[in-house]
Motif scaffolding. Sequence first.
Motif, PDB file in Angstrom:
ATOM      1  N   THR A  57       0.828  -1.204   0.000  1.00 15.82           N
ATOM      2  CA  THR A  57       0.000   0.000   0.000  1.00 15.82           C
ATOM      3  C   THR A  57       0.861   1.251   0.000  1.00 15.82           C
ATOM      4  O   THR A  57       0.612   2.199  -0.747  1.00 15.82           O
ATOM      5  CB  THR A  57      -0.937  -0.001   1.228  1.00 15.82           C
ATOM      6  N   CYS A  58       1.884   1.242   0.829  1.00 19.56           N
ATOM      7  CA  CYS A  58       2.797   2.382   0.916  1.00 19.56           C
ATOM      8  C   CYS A  58       3.524   2.593  -0.409  1.00 19.56           C
ATOM      9  O   CYS A  58       3.662   3.730  -0.883  1.00 19.56           O
ATOM     10  CB  CYS A  58       3.787   2.159   2.055  1.00 19.56           C
ATOM     11  N   ALA A  59       3.984   1.520  -1.025  1.00 15.28           N
ATOM     12  CA  ALA A  59       4.692   1.636  -2.307  1.00 15.28           C
ATOM     13  C   ALA A  59       3.771   2.186  -3.391  1.00 15.28           C
ATOM     14  O   ALA A  59       4.201   2.977  -4.233  1.00 15.28           O
ATOM     15  CB  ALA A  59       5.260   0.283  -2.719  1.00 15.28           C
ATOM     16  N   ALA A  67      12.331   2.395  -0.987  1.00 12.73           N
ATOM     17  CA  ALA A  67      13.452   2.938  -0.210  1.00 12.73           C
ATOM     18  C   ALA A  67      13.133   4.338   0.297  1.00 12.73           C
ATOM     19  O   ALA A  67      12.737   5.218  -0.461  1.00 12.73           O
ATOM     20  CB  ALA A  67      14.716   2.961  -1.054  1.00 12.73           C
ATOM     21  N   GLY A  68      13.305   4.511   1.599  1.00 14.11           N
ATOM     22  CA  GLY A  68      13.094   5.816   2.218  1.00 14.11           C
ATOM     23  C   GLY A  68      11.647   6.146   2.512  1.00 14.11           C
ATOM     24  O   GLY A  68      11.363   7.125   3.193  1.00 14.11           O
ATOM     25  N   CYS A  70       8.947   3.249   2.632  1.00 12.42           N
ATOM     26  CA  CYS A  70       8.195   2.087   3.122  1.00 12.42           C
ATOM     27  C   CYS A  70       9.108   0.988   3.642  1.00 12.42           C
ATOM     28  O   CYS A  70       8.735  -0.177   3.629  1.00 12.42           O
ATOM     29  CB  CYS A  70       7.345   1.518   1.990  1.00 12.42           C
ATOM     30  N   ASP A  71      10.311   1.313   4.073  1.00 14.07           N
ATOM     31  CA  ASP A  71      11.276   0.269   4.411  1.00 14.07           C
ATOM     32  C   ASP A  71      11.575   0.130   5.901  1.00 14.07           C
ATOM     33  O   ASP A  71      12.468  -0.618   6.278  1.00 14.07           O
ATOM     34  CB  ASP A  71      12.572   0.461   3.624  1.00 14.07           C
ATOM     35  N   THR A  72      10.824   0.814   6.744  1.00 15.85           N
ATOM     36  CA  THR A  72      10.959   0.629   8.194  1.00 15.85           C
ATOM     37  C   THR A  72       9.567   0.628   8.821  1.00 15.85           C
ATOM     38  O   THR A  72       8.629   1.213   8.264  1.00 15.85           O
ATOM     39  CB  THR A  72      11.811   1.739   8.852  1.00 15.85           C
ATOM     40  N   VAL A  73       9.461   0.021   9.973  1.00 11.46           N
ATOM     41  CA  VAL A  73       8.170  -0.021  10.674  1.00 11.46           C
ATOM     42  C   VAL A  73       7.712   1.383  11.058  1.00 11.46           C
ATOM     43  O   VAL A  73       6.541   1.727  10.854  1.00 11.46           O
ATOM     44  CB  VAL A  73       8.242  -0.971  11.896  1.00 11.46           C
ATOM     45  N   PRO A  74       8.590   2.246  11.604  1.00  7.85           N
ATOM     46  CA  PRO A  74       8.130   3.601  11.938  1.00  7.85           C
ATOM     47  C   PRO A  74       7.588   4.380  10.722  1.00  7.85           C
ATOM     48  O   PRO A  74       6.606   5.116  10.853  1.00  7.85           O
ATOM     49  CB  PRO A  74       9.374   4.279  12.506  1.00  7.85           C
ATOM     50  N   LEU A  75       8.210   4.225   9.561  1.00  5.72           N
ATOM     51  CA  LEU A  75       7.705   4.904   8.361  1.00  5.72           C
ATOM     52  C   LEU A  75       6.330   4.368   7.968  1.00  5.72           C
ATOM     53  O   LEU A  75       5.441   5.142   7.580  1.00  5.72           O
ATOM     54  CB  LEU A  75       8.675   4.719   7.193  1.00  5.72           C
ATOM     55  N   TYR A  97      12.021 -11.632  13.307  1.00  5.51           N
ATOM     56  CA  TYR A  97      11.563 -11.019  12.071  1.00  5.51           C
ATOM     57  C   TYR A  97      12.303  -9.696  11.963  1.00  5.51           C
ATOM     58  O   TYR A  97      12.518  -9.019  12.961  1.00  5.51           O
ATOM     59  CB  TYR A  97      10.062 -10.711  12.118  1.00  5.51           C
ATOM     60  N   ALA A  98      12.684  -9.309  10.754  1.00 10.26           N
ATOM     61  CA  ALA A  98      13.354  -8.024  10.569  1.00 10.26           C
ATOM     62  C   ALA A  98      12.944  -7.439   9.228  1.00 10.26           C
ATOM     63  O   ALA A  98      12.720  -8.163   8.252  1.00 10.26           O
ATOM     64  CB  ALA A  98      14.860  -8.196  10.622  1.00 10.26           C
ATOM     65  N   LEU A  99      12.842  -6.115   9.187  1.00  8.25           N
ATOM     66  CA  LEU A  99      12.533  -5.395   7.960  1.00  8.25           C
ATOM     67  C   LEU A  99      13.812  -4.707   7.511  1.00  8.25           C
ATOM     68  O   LEU A  99      14.402  -3.928   8.248  1.00  8.25           O
ATOM     69  CB  LEU A  99      11.420  -4.376   8.219  1.00  8.25           C
ATOM     70  N   THR A 100      14.260  -5.014   6.293  1.00  8.73           N
ATOM     71  CA  THR A 100      15.527  -4.501   5.783  1.00  8.73           C
ATOM     72  C   THR A 100      15.354  -3.085   5.253  1.00  8.73           C
ATOM     73  O   THR A 100      14.557  -2.843   4.346  1.00  8.73           O
ATOM     74  CB  THR A 100      16.062  -5.409   4.653  1.00  8.73           C
ATOM     75  N   SER A 101      16.119  -2.169   5.817  1.00 11.13           N
ATOM     76  CA  SER A 101      16.084  -0.782   5.378  1.00 11.13           C
ATOM     77  C   SER A 101      16.657  -0.672   3.967  1.00 11.13           C
ATOM     78  O   SER A 101      17.662  -1.285   3.646  1.00 11.13           O
ATOM     79  CB  SER A 101      16.891   0.079   6.359  1.00 11.13           C
ATOM     80  N   GLY A 102      15.995   0.079   3.141  1.00 14.12           N
ATOM     81  CA  GLY A 102      16.457   0.276   1.774  1.00 14.12           C
ATOM     82  C   GLY A 102      15.702  -0.555   0.764  1.00 14.12           C
ATOM     83  O   GLY A 102      15.365  -0.079  -0.307  1.00 14.12           O
ATOM     84  N   THR A 103      15.434  -1.819   1.079  1.00 16.07           N
ATOM     85  CA  THR A 103      14.741  -2.692   0.131  1.00 16.07           C
ATOM     86  C   THR A 103      13.334  -3.066   0.579  1.00 16.07           C
ATOM     87  O   THR A 103      12.513  -3.465  -0.238  1.00 16.07           O
ATOM     88  CB  THR A 103      15.519  -4.008  -0.077  1.00 16.07           C
ATOM     89  N   GLY A 104      13.072  -2.975   1.870  1.00 17.91           N
ATOM     90  CA  GLY A 104      11.778  -3.396   2.388  1.00 17.91           C
ATOM     91  C   GLY A 104      11.639  -4.900   2.481  1.00 17.91           C
ATOM     92  O   GLY A 104      10.548  -5.420   2.689  1.00 17.91           O
TER      93      GLY A 104
END
Length: 149
Positions: A57-59, A67-68, A70-75, A97-104
């Motif tokens: 949805t964010c993308a 990137a920048g 939708c790639d972190t939970v706070p965003l 579980y982890a969300l990779t910054s930059g790629t989502g």
Amino acid sequence: MKRQVQKGFTLIELMIVVAIIGILAAIAIPQYQNYVTKSKWASAVSAIGQMKVAIATCATTHEGVIAGNCDTVPLLQASGDLPATWTMPSLPTVQSYALTSGTGAIVITGKAELGSCIVTATPTPSSNAMNWQFATTPAGDCSKSKTGF
């Protein structure tokens, strides 16, 4: 003379039955264990369903740029795509579980009962959908027959 009717089974017949059961068990038990592991992986992946939808949805809102945006939970929480109270899922079979910054990409690390495999779900936006590519590491023990991916 009266003929006697045979009662019971001979030793050979019983040994054949035991051999057949042994062969079936040797094939069925490993397959059953693989099915159980696959179902646990399916549960681990379904637990991130809400995050996958939020990223998609964010993308869409940001014209396919993850990137920048939708790639972190706070965003994702700030954009309203994830609830403010949302936290990473917690399952007894999943280490993290982890969300990779930059790629989502969403990285799922399984515990020993899941073969200590790592499954990575990487989003790829297209014109009308979000495609998710699943990859496993390490490749040796974490084959598709074990993880389903």
